[in-house]
Motif scaffolding. Structure first.
Motif, PDB file in Angstrom:
ATOM      1  N   HIS A   5     -32.225  63.447-108.102  1.00 36.22           N
ATOM      2  CA  HIS A   5     -31.851  62.108-108.528  1.00 36.22           C
ATOM      3  C   HIS A   5     -30.819  62.188-109.637  1.00 36.22           C
ATOM      4  CE1 HIS A   5     -35.222  60.634-106.235  1.00 36.22           C
ATOM      5  NE2 HIS A   5     -35.993  61.529-106.835  1.00 36.22           N
ATOM      6  N   ILE A   6     -29.793  61.345-109.525  1.00 34.78           N
ATOM      7  CA  ILE A   6     -28.780  61.289-110.579  1.00 34.78           C
ATOM      8  C   ILE A   6     -29.345  60.459-111.724  1.00 34.78           C
ATOM      9  CG2 ILE A   6     -26.498  60.457-111.173  1.00 34.78           C
ATOM     10  CD1 ILE A   6     -25.638  62.046-109.032  1.00 34.78           C
ATOM     11  N   VAL A   7     -29.218  60.973-112.915  1.00 33.14           N
ATOM     12  CA  VAL A   7     -29.722  60.291-114.101  1.00 33.14           C
ATOM     13  C   VAL A   7     -28.546  60.109-115.048  1.00 33.14           C
ATOM     14  CG1 VAL A   7     -31.325  60.437-116.027  1.00 33.14           C
ATOM     15  CG2 VAL A   7     -31.971  61.365-113.801  1.00 33.14           C
ATOM     16  N   HIS A   8     -28.351  58.885-115.532  1.00 36.99           N
ATOM     17  CA  HIS A   8     -27.207  58.602-116.392  1.00 36.99           C
ATOM     18  C   HIS A   8     -27.564  58.570-117.863  1.00 36.99           C
ATOM     19  CE1 HIS A   8     -24.618  57.909-112.978  1.00 36.99           C
ATOM     20  NE2 HIS A   8     -25.558  57.160-112.450  1.00 36.99           N
ATOM     21  N   GLU A   9     -28.834  58.433-118.188  1.00 38.20           N
ATOM     22  CA  GLU A   9     -29.245  58.395-119.581  1.00 38.20           C
ATOM     23  C   GLU A   9     -30.020  59.661-119.891  1.00 38.20           C
ATOM     24  OE1 GLU A   9     -31.378  54.870-120.444  1.00 38.20           O
ATOM     25  OE2 GLU A   9     -29.858  53.561-119.615  1.00 38.20           O
ATOM     26  N   HIS A  10     -29.656  60.297-121.000  1.00 36.04           N
ATOM     27  CA  HIS A  10     -30.315  61.528-121.413  1.00 36.04           C
ATOM     28  C   HIS A  10     -31.205  61.228-122.604  1.00 36.04           C
ATOM     29  CE1 HIS A  10     -27.851  64.159-118.885  1.00 36.04           C
ATOM     30  NE2 HIS A  10     -26.897  63.303-119.127  1.00 36.04           N
ATOM     31  N   GLY A  11     -32.464  61.507-122.450  1.00 32.82           N
ATOM     32  CA  GLY A  11     -33.404  61.362-123.548  1.00 32.82           C
ATOM     33  C   GLY A  11     -33.848  62.722-124.033  1.00 32.82           C
ATOM     34  N   ILE A  12     -34.375  62.764-125.221  1.00 34.81           N
ATOM     35  CA  ILE A  12     -34.850  64.025-125.767  1.00 34.81           C
ATOM     36  C   ILE A  12     -36.045  64.488-124.944  1.00 34.81           C
ATOM     37  CG2 ILE A  12     -35.916  65.109-127.778  1.00 34.81           C
ATOM     38  CD1 ILE A  12     -34.278  63.225-129.498  1.00 34.81           C
ATOM     39  N   GLY A  13     -35.997  65.742-124.504  1.00 35.24           N
ATOM     40  CA  GLY A  13     -37.087  66.304-123.727  1.00 35.24           C
ATOM     41  C   GLY A  13     -36.999  66.031-122.235  1.00 35.24           C
ATOM     42  N   ASP A  14     -35.957  65.304-121.808  1.00 39.42           N
ATOM     43  CA  ASP A  14     -35.790  65.072-120.369  1.00 39.42           C
ATOM     44  C   ASP A  14     -35.405  66.366-119.679  1.00 39.42           C
ATOM     45  OD1 ASP A  14     -36.369  62.437-120.612  1.00 39.42           O
ATOM     46  OD2 ASP A  14     -34.305  61.721-120.473  1.00 39.42           O
ATOM     47  N   ASP A  15     -35.802  66.501-118.437  1.00 38.15           N
ATOM     48  CA  ASP A  15     -35.459  67.674-117.635  1.00 38.15           C
ATOM     49  C   ASP A  15     -34.166  67.391-116.878  1.00 38.15           C
ATOM     50  OD1 ASP A  15     -37.844  68.781-118.487  1.00 38.15           O
ATOM     51  OD2 ASP A  15     -38.936  67.849-116.837  1.00 38.15           O
ATOM     52  N   VAL A  16     -33.101  67.144-117.618  1.00 37.24           N
ATOM     53  CA  VAL A  16     -31.842  66.749-117.013  1.00 37.24           C
ATOM     54  C   VAL A  16     -30.776  67.773-117.370  1.00 37.24           C
ATOM     55  CG1 VAL A  16     -30.069  64.973-116.946  1.00 37.24           C
ATOM     56  CG2 VAL A  16     -32.458  64.320-117.155  1.00 37.24           C
ATOM     57  N   VAL A  17     -30.082  68.267-116.347  1.00 35.56           N
ATOM     58  CA  VAL A  17     -28.988  69.193-116.546  1.00 35.56           C
ATOM     59  C   VAL A  17     -27.782  68.631-115.816  1.00 35.56           C
ATOM     60  CG1 VAL A  17     -28.132  71.521-116.116  1.00 35.56           C
ATOM     61  CG2 VAL A  17     -30.520  71.161-116.747  1.00 35.56           C
ATOM     62  N   ASP A  18     -26.714  68.360-116.541  1.00 36.24           N
ATOM     63  CA  ASP A  18     -25.479  67.816-115.968  1.00 36.24           C
ATOM     64  C   ASP A  18     -25.736  66.573-115.109  1.00 36.24           C
ATOM     65  OD1 ASP A  18     -23.907  69.769-117.157  1.00 36.24           O
ATOM     66  OD2 ASP A  18     -24.202  71.154-115.487  1.00 36.24           O
ATOM     67  N   GLY A  19     -26.616  65.710-115.571  1.00 42.17           N
ATOM     68  CA  GLY A  19     -26.879  64.462-114.869  1.00 42.17           C
ATOM     69  C   GLY A  19     -27.800  64.594-113.672  1.00 42.17           C
ATOM     70  N   VAL A  20     -28.439  65.748-113.491  1.00 39.54           N
ATOM     71  CA  VAL A  20     -29.340  65.965-112.362  1.00 39.54           C
ATOM     72  C   VAL A  20     -30.729  66.287-112.899  1.00 39.54           C
ATOM     73  CG1 VAL A  20     -29.807  67.393-110.341  1.00 39.54           C
ATOM     74  CG2 VAL A  20     -27.460  66.820-110.937  1.00 39.54           C
ATOM     75  N   LYS A  21     -31.726  65.553-112.422  1.00 42.98           N
ATOM     76  CA  LYS A  21     -33.102  65.800-112.852  1.00 42.98           C
ATOM     77  C   LYS A  21     -33.650  67.003-112.102  1.00 42.98           C
ATOM     78  CE  LYS A  21     -37.496  63.466-113.446  1.00 42.98           C
ATOM     79  NZ  LYS A  21     -37.693  63.490-114.877  1.00 42.98           N
ATOM     80  N   LEU A  22     -34.184  67.967-112.864  1.00 42.62           N
ATOM     81  CA  LEU A  22     -34.688  69.195-112.260  1.00 42.62           C
ATOM     82  C   LEU A  22     -36.125  69.014-111.784  1.00 42.62           C
ATOM     83  CD1 LEU A  22     -33.376  71.774-114.873  1.00 42.62           C
ATOM     84  CD2 LEU A  22     -32.343  71.132-112.707  1.00 42.62           C
ATOM     85  N   THR A  23     -36.421  69.644-110.675  1.00 40.99           N
ATOM     86  CA  THR A  23     -37.790  69.639-110.165  1.00 40.99           C
ATOM     87  C   THR A  23     -38.599  70.672-110.950  1.00 40.99           C
ATOM     88  OG1 THR A  23     -37.366  71.352-108.514  1.00 40.99           O
ATOM     89  CG2 THR A  23     -36.943  69.052-107.853  1.00 40.99           C
ATOM     90  N   PRO A  24     -39.922  70.597-110.897  1.00 38.28           N
ATOM     91  CA  PRO A  24     -40.732  71.606-111.600  1.00 38.28           C
ATOM     92  C   PRO A  24     -40.420  73.046-111.151  1.00 38.28           C
ATOM     93  CG  PRO A  24     -42.102  69.753-110.971  1.00 38.28           C
ATOM     94  CD  PRO A  24     -40.752  69.533-110.343  1.00 38.28           C
ATOM     95  N   GLU A  25     -40.130  73.243-109.879  1.00 42.51           N
ATOM     96  CA  GLU A  25     -39.776  74.576-109.384  1.00 42.51           C
ATOM     97  C   GLU A  25     -38.461  75.058-110.000  1.00 42.51           C
ATOM     98  OE1 GLU A  25     -39.618  78.161-107.285  1.00 42.51           O
ATOM     99  OE2 GLU A  25     -41.278  76.801-107.691  1.00 42.51           O
ATOM    100  N   GLU A  26     -37.493  74.168-110.097  1.00 47.92           N
ATOM    101  CA  GLU A  26     -36.209  74.534-110.698  1.00 47.92           C
ATOM    102  C   GLU A  26     -36.371  74.831-112.186  1.00 47.92           C
ATOM    103  OE1 GLU A  26     -33.089  72.063-107.903  1.00 47.92           O
ATOM    104  OE2 GLU A  26     -34.191  71.002-109.481  1.00 47.92           O
ATOM    105  N   ARG A  27     -37.211  74.060-112.872  1.00 48.88           N
ATOM    106  CA  ARG A  27     -37.473  74.321-114.295  1.00 48.88           C
ATOM    107  C   ARG A  27     -38.127  75.685-114.472  1.00 48.88           C
ATOM    108  NH1 ARG A  27     -41.249  70.354-116.332  1.00 48.88           N
ATOM    109  NH2 ARG A  27     -41.017  71.475-118.274  1.00 48.88           N
ATOM    110  N   ARG A  28     -39.069  76.031-113.594  1.00 55.74           N
ATOM    111  CA  ARG A  28     -39.753  77.321-113.668  1.00 55.74           C
ATOM    112  C   ARG A  28     -38.764  78.464-113.454  1.00 55.74           C
ATOM    113  NH1 ARG A  28     -41.643  81.046-110.556  1.00 55.74           N
ATOM    114  NH2 ARG A  28     -41.085  80.013-108.626  1.00 55.74           N
ATOM    115  N   ARG A  29     -37.894  78.316-112.468  1.00 54.78           N
ATOM    116  CA  ARG A  29     -36.890  79.354-112.202  1.00 54.78           C
ATOM    117  C   ARG A  29     -35.907  79.482-113.359  1.00 54.78           C
ATOM    118  NH1 ARG A  29     -34.805  79.640-106.130  1.00 54.78           N
ATOM    119  NH2 ARG A  29     -36.742  80.341-105.192  1.00 54.78           N
ATOM    120  N   GLN A  30     -35.498  78.346-113.921  1.00 54.39           N
ATOM    121  CA  GLN A  30     -34.566  78.370-115.049  1.00 54.39           C
ATOM    122  C   GLN A  30     -35.207  79.083-116.247  1.00 54.39           C
ATOM    123  OE1 GLN A  30     -33.644  74.596-116.994  1.00 54.39           O
ATOM    124  NE2 GLN A  30     -31.487  75.179-117.007  1.00 54.39           N
TER     125      GLN A  30
END
Length: 65
Positions: A5-30
């Motif tokens: 999902h494209i996300v346009h607002e960045h909040g503190i602690g959001d799992d957002v990288v370059d406007g893309v919300k990361l899935t839990p699997e992507e966060r784990r790999r990162q």
């Protein structure tokens, strides 16, 4: 967009990288990649330190002042 999902607002602690919300699997790999990079950098530091000390050897105490 690969199901992300494209996300346009960045909040503190959001799992957002370059406007893309990361899935839990992507966060784990990162996180795994970040840890691997940290371990490699730490190992290089130790290697360079040990090599430097080995090259200096006993000569470090016999320098003229």
């Amino acid at each position: 967009m690969n199901g992300k999902h494209i996300v346009h607002e960045h909040g503190i602690g959001d799992d957002v990288v370059d406007g893309v919300k990361l899935t839990p699997e992507e966060r784990r790999r990162q996180r795994g990649r970040n840890i691997a990079i940290g371990v490699v950098l730490g190992a290089l530091f130790v290697l360079f330190y040990v090599l430097t000390i080995a090259r200096l050897g006993a000569n470090v105490f016999s320098r003229p002042f």
